[in-house]
Design an enzyme around this catalytic site. Structure first.
Site, short mmCIF file in Angstrom:
data_model
loop_
_atom_site.label_atom_id
_atom_site.label_comp_id
_atom_site.label_asym_id
_atom_site.label_seq_id
_atom_site.Cartn_x
_atom_site.Cartn_y
_atom_site.Cartn_z
N ARG A 19 0.53 -1.18 0.13
CA ARG A 19 0.30 -0.10 -0.07
C ARG A 19 1.28 1.26 -0.36
O ARG A 19 0.71 2.64 0.30
CB ARG A 19 -1.24 0.17 1.13
CG ARG A 19 -2.03 -1.04 1.13
CD ARG A 19 -3.27 -0.83 1.47
NE ARG A 19 -4.22 0.09 1.28
CZ ARG A 19 -4.86 0.29 -0.09
NH1 ARG A 19 -4.74 -1.38 -1.03
NH2 ARG A 19 -5.52 0.49 -0.08
N ARG A 20 2.65 0.90 -0.61
CA ARG A 20 3.26 2.16 -0.45
C ARG A 20 3.33 2.86 -1.58
O ARG A 20 4.21 3.15 -2.51
CB ARG A 20 4.00 1.99 0.28
CG ARG A 20 4.03 1.91 1.64
CD ARG A 20 5.46 1.61 1.97
NE ARG A 20 6.31 3.48 1.83
CZ ARG A 20 7.49 2.40 1.12
NH1 ARG A 20 7.84 1.68 1.42
NH2 ARG A 20 8.26 3.84 0.28
N GLY B 86 3.75 -2.14 -5.47
CA GLY B 86 3.00 -2.95 -6.62
C GLY B 86 3.13 -2.63 -7.87
O GLY B 86 2.93 -2.54 -9.04
N ARG B 87 2.02 -1.09 -7.54
CA ARG B 87 1.99 -0.60 -9.02
C ARG B 87 3.50 -0.19 -9.76
O ARG B 87 3.11 -0.14 -10.69
CB ARG B 87 1.29 0.87 -8.28
CG ARG B 87 1.20 1.45 -10.03
CD ARG B 87 0.30 4.05 -9.68
NE ARG B 87 -1.04 2.91 -9.19
CZ ARG B 87 -1.82 2.93 -10.39
NH1 ARG B 87 -1.28 3.15 -10.90
NH2 ARG B 87 -3.11 2.78 -9.59
N GLU C 138 -3.36 -14.72 -14.38
CA GLU C 138 -4.26 -14.73 -13.11
C GLU C 138 -4.20 -14.16 -11.90
O GLU C 138 -3.05 -14.00 -11.30
CB GLU C 138 -4.09 -15.71 -13.28
CG GLU C 138 -4.24 -16.65 -14.29
CD GLU C 138 -3.87 -17.17 -15.38
OE1 GLU C 138 -3.59 -17.35 -16.48
OE2 GLU C 138 -2.36 -16.96 -15.05
N ASN D 266 -8.36 -12.68 -3.35
CA ASN D 266 -6.95 -11.29 -3.96
C ASN D 266 -8.11 -10.10 -3.66
O ASN D 266 -7.59 -9.52 -4.93
CB ASN D 266 -6.28 -11.45 -4.30
CG ASN D 266 -5.36 -10.99 -3.96
OD1 ASN D 266 -4.63 -9.60 -2.75
ND2 ASN D 266 -3.33 -11.35 -4.28
N TYR E 245 -4.15 -4.18 -10.00
CA TYR E 245 -4.16 -4.55 -11.90
C TYR E 245 -5.28 -4.02 -12.62
O TYR E 245 -4.81 -3.29 -13.73
CB TYR E 245 -4.41 -6.19 -11.95
CG TYR E 245 -3.54 -6.92 -11.87
CD1 TYR E 245 -1.54 -6.65 -11.49
CD2 TYR E 245 -3.74 -7.71 -10.59
CE1 TYR E 245 -0.76 -6.69 -10.28
CE2 TYR E 245 -2.48 -8.81 -9.89
CZ TYR E 245 -0.95 -8.37 -10.05
OH TYR E 245 -0.01 -9.38 -9.61
#
Length: 166
Positions: A79-80, A83-84, A105, A110, A117
């Site tokens: 949440r920082r 991942g993006r 997938e 999740n 995504y």
């Protein structure tokens, strides 16, 4: 602290395996990662803060399509935006290597990953019932990369100083 992205290779095996074991309930084996990190049809990118690997993602690159194989972020780093950053970099790598679409997938349960995504342009293409070893379903998502190619070309050209600004 600033997050730095870099391509991963065999020399990063210990860091990748350690993060995978820490962040996943069912981690991939050392052998699997040793094989994955050196394959020509794969691309792995790591997110580093200082000398610590805090996330990584991997792609299988096919003739027209790339498949996100894995995306891992250390639990305390989630949440920082890491991942993006990784998904965006993997999409850029897929474009650079000639892919026109990016697929993956994600566990139907999740919701945080699925939202990530979708926020970068993935859309539903199907569902795989019983896809995971625990019997859980997977949501299949796809991101069309056609619009990304010109943006990536302009960014690369600017970075190289080849674009005149008006």
């Amino acid at each position: 602290m600033t997050t730095r992205l870099a391509t991963l290779g065999a020399r990063h095996l210990d860091d990748v395996v350690a993060l995978e074991a820490f962040a996943r309930d069912r981690p991939w084996s050392v052998r699997t990662f040793a094989e994955e990190l050196v394959r020509d049809d794969r691309c792995y990118v790591g997110a580093w803060e200082g000398d610590r690997l805090v996330g990584f993602g991997g792609l299988h690159i096919g003739p027209d399509e790339a498949d996100v194989l894995t995306l891992v972020v250390a639990p305390e780093q989630r949440r920082r935006g890491i991942g993006r950053l990784l998904v965006e970099r993997l999409a850029d790598e897929a474009v650079t290597r000639g892919a026109t679409s990016l697929i993956l997938e994600v566990a139907a349960t999740n919701h945080a990953a699925e939202a990530l995504y979708r926020s970068v342009g993935f859309t539903d293409v199907g569902r795989r019932p019983g896809y995971y070893p625990d019997g859980g379903d997977a949501v299949m998502l796809c991101h069309c990369l056609a619009a990304r190619a010109p943006v990536l070309q302009r960014r690369v050209a600017r970075a190289a100083g080849n674009v005149t600004r008006m």
